[in-house]
Each structure stands twice: as structure tokens, then as C-alpha cells.
Design a protein around this motif. Structure first.
Motif, short mmCIF file in Angstrom:
data_model
loop_
_atom_site.label_atom_id
_atom_site.label_comp_id
_atom_site.label_asym_id
_atom_site.label_seq_id
_atom_site.Cartn_x
_atom_site.Cartn_y
_atom_site.Cartn_z
N TYR A 66 -1.32 -2.68 -7.57
CA TYR A 66 -2.55 -2.55 -6.79
C TYR A 66 -3.25 -3.73 -6.91
O TYR A 66 -3.93 -3.97 -5.93
CB TYR A 66 -3.37 -1.31 -7.65
N ASN A 67 -3.39 -4.53 -7.98
CA ASN A 67 -4.05 -5.64 -8.34
C ASN A 67 -3.51 -6.65 -7.23
O ASN A 67 -4.28 -7.51 -6.73
CB ASN A 67 -3.88 -6.19 -9.64
N GLN A 68 -2.18 -6.66 -6.98
CA GLN A 68 -1.81 -7.69 -5.82
C GLN A 68 -2.15 -7.23 -4.58
O GLN A 68 -2.56 -8.27 -3.94
CB GLN A 68 -0.11 -7.62 -5.91
N LEU A 69 -2.42 -6.00 -4.43
CA LEU A 69 -3.05 -5.63 -3.07
C LEU A 69 -4.50 -6.00 -3.03
O LEU A 69 -4.78 -6.58 -1.88
CB LEU A 69 -2.74 -4.22 -2.83
N PHE A 120 4.83 9.10 -3.70
CA PHE A 120 4.76 10.05 -4.46
C PHE A 120 6.07 10.98 -4.15
O PHE A 120 6.33 11.63 -3.24
CB PHE A 120 3.63 11.16 -4.56
N PRO A 121 7.03 11.48 -5.01
CA PRO A 121 6.87 10.86 -6.53
C PRO A 121 6.98 9.06 -6.34
O PRO A 121 7.79 8.67 -5.36
CB PRO A 121 8.01 11.41 -7.35
N GLU A 122 6.55 8.68 -7.38
CA GLU A 122 6.78 7.15 -7.38
C GLU A 122 7.98 6.67 -7.73
O GLU A 122 9.01 7.55 -8.24
CB GLU A 122 5.68 6.60 -8.57
N ASP A 123 8.36 5.46 -7.18
CA ASP A 123 9.66 5.07 -7.30
C ASP A 123 9.75 3.74 -8.00
O ASP A 123 9.37 2.72 -7.40
CB ASP A 123 10.32 4.54 -5.75
N ARG A 124 10.34 3.75 -9.31
CA ARG A 124 9.81 2.66 -10.03
C ARG A 124 10.85 1.33 -9.62
O ARG A 124 9.99 0.21 -9.47
CB ARG A 124 10.49 3.03 -11.46
N ASP A 125 11.84 1.54 -9.05
CA ASP A 125 12.76 0.65 -8.63
C ASP A 125 12.02 -0.10 -7.34
O ASP A 125 12.06 -1.26 -6.99
CB ASP A 125 14.03 0.80 -8.00
N SER A 184 0.84 -1.28 0.06
CA SER A 184 0.00 -0.18 0.02
C SER A 184 0.73 1.42 0.03
O SER A 184 0.65 2.42 -0.81
CB SER A 184 -0.95 -0.10 1.19
N ARG A 185 2.04 1.48 0.82
CA ARG A 185 2.81 2.41 0.92
C ARG A 185 3.39 2.76 -0.60
O ARG A 185 3.66 3.69 -0.92
CB ARG A 185 3.66 2.21 1.93
N GLU A 186 3.79 1.48 -1.03
CA GLU A 186 4.61 1.66 -2.41
C GLU A 186 3.68 2.35 -3.49
O GLU A 186 4.00 2.98 -4.03
CB GLU A 186 5.00 0.29 -2.78
#
Length: 101
Positions: free
Chosen positions: A89-92, A36-41, A30-32
Motif C-alpha cells: 500500500y505504501n508503494q501504491l 481477497f483472500p490475500e495471496d502472499r506470493d 491496487s488489485r493485489e
């Protein structure tokens, strides 16, 4: 499952003093998603970390249908950050739907 249910699960978990590894992974996921800003890694790392839960392709497709997203198969390196976040999000969604409290 809607966002209000997910938010309620996250709030419940954050209020607990002792968390299982599964509960920690739900919170981390959820935190990932909300970073913001998003962290691709960071997104890629969490997607990989969640693989241990053996989320089935059928479950992911069902989650995509629930969120009215179009399922497209691409190599992970070709996914945009939004597509990666959608997968996370789908995994969440799946992890929260399987959560027993």
C-alpha cells in the motif's frame, strides 16, 4: 494522499484504452492489495516488481507516517501478510503521488 485520490487515479487508469507499464503496475498493485483472500506470493511478487521504480526508504517512511503505521525493520520472511500488504500500500501511495496525468 488519501484513498479517494488513489481510487480516482485507479478509475481513471482503468478507463484508458492504452496504458504505460507504470500505469499497469499501479493497477496491478491496487488489485493485489484488494485481493481477497490475500495471496502472499502475489504480494511478494508485486513488491519485487515495484522495486524497479527505485522507491526510496525515505519515501516509504513518509508513507508510513501518513498512514500512521509504526515503522519496524524485519526480514521480509518474518512479515505477516498484513505487514506485507501495508508495504505494498505504501508503494501504491508513492507511485500514485509520482504519477503525472
Amino acid at each position: 494522499m488519501n484513498n479517494q485520490v488513489i481510487d480516482a487515479i485507479i478509475k481513471y487508469l482503468e478507463s484508458k484504452s492504452q496504458l504505460t507499464e507504470y500505469e499497469k503496475d499501479i493497477i496491478d498493485t491496487s488489485r493485489e492489495i484488494n485481493k481477497f483472500p490475500e495471496d502472499r506470493d502475489g504480494i511478494l511478487k508485486q513488491l519485487s516488481k515495484n522495486k524497479k521504480y527505485n522507491i526510496e526508504k525515505e519515501e516509504l517512511l513518509l508513507a508510513e507516517a501518513q498512514t500512521q503505521m509504526k515503522a519496524v525493520i524485519k526480514p521480509i520472511t518474518e512479515l505477516s501478510n498484513d505487514e506485507l500488504k501495508g508495504n505494498l500500500y505504501n508503494q501504491l501511495l508513492i507511485m500514485c503521488s509520482k504519477y503525472k496525468y
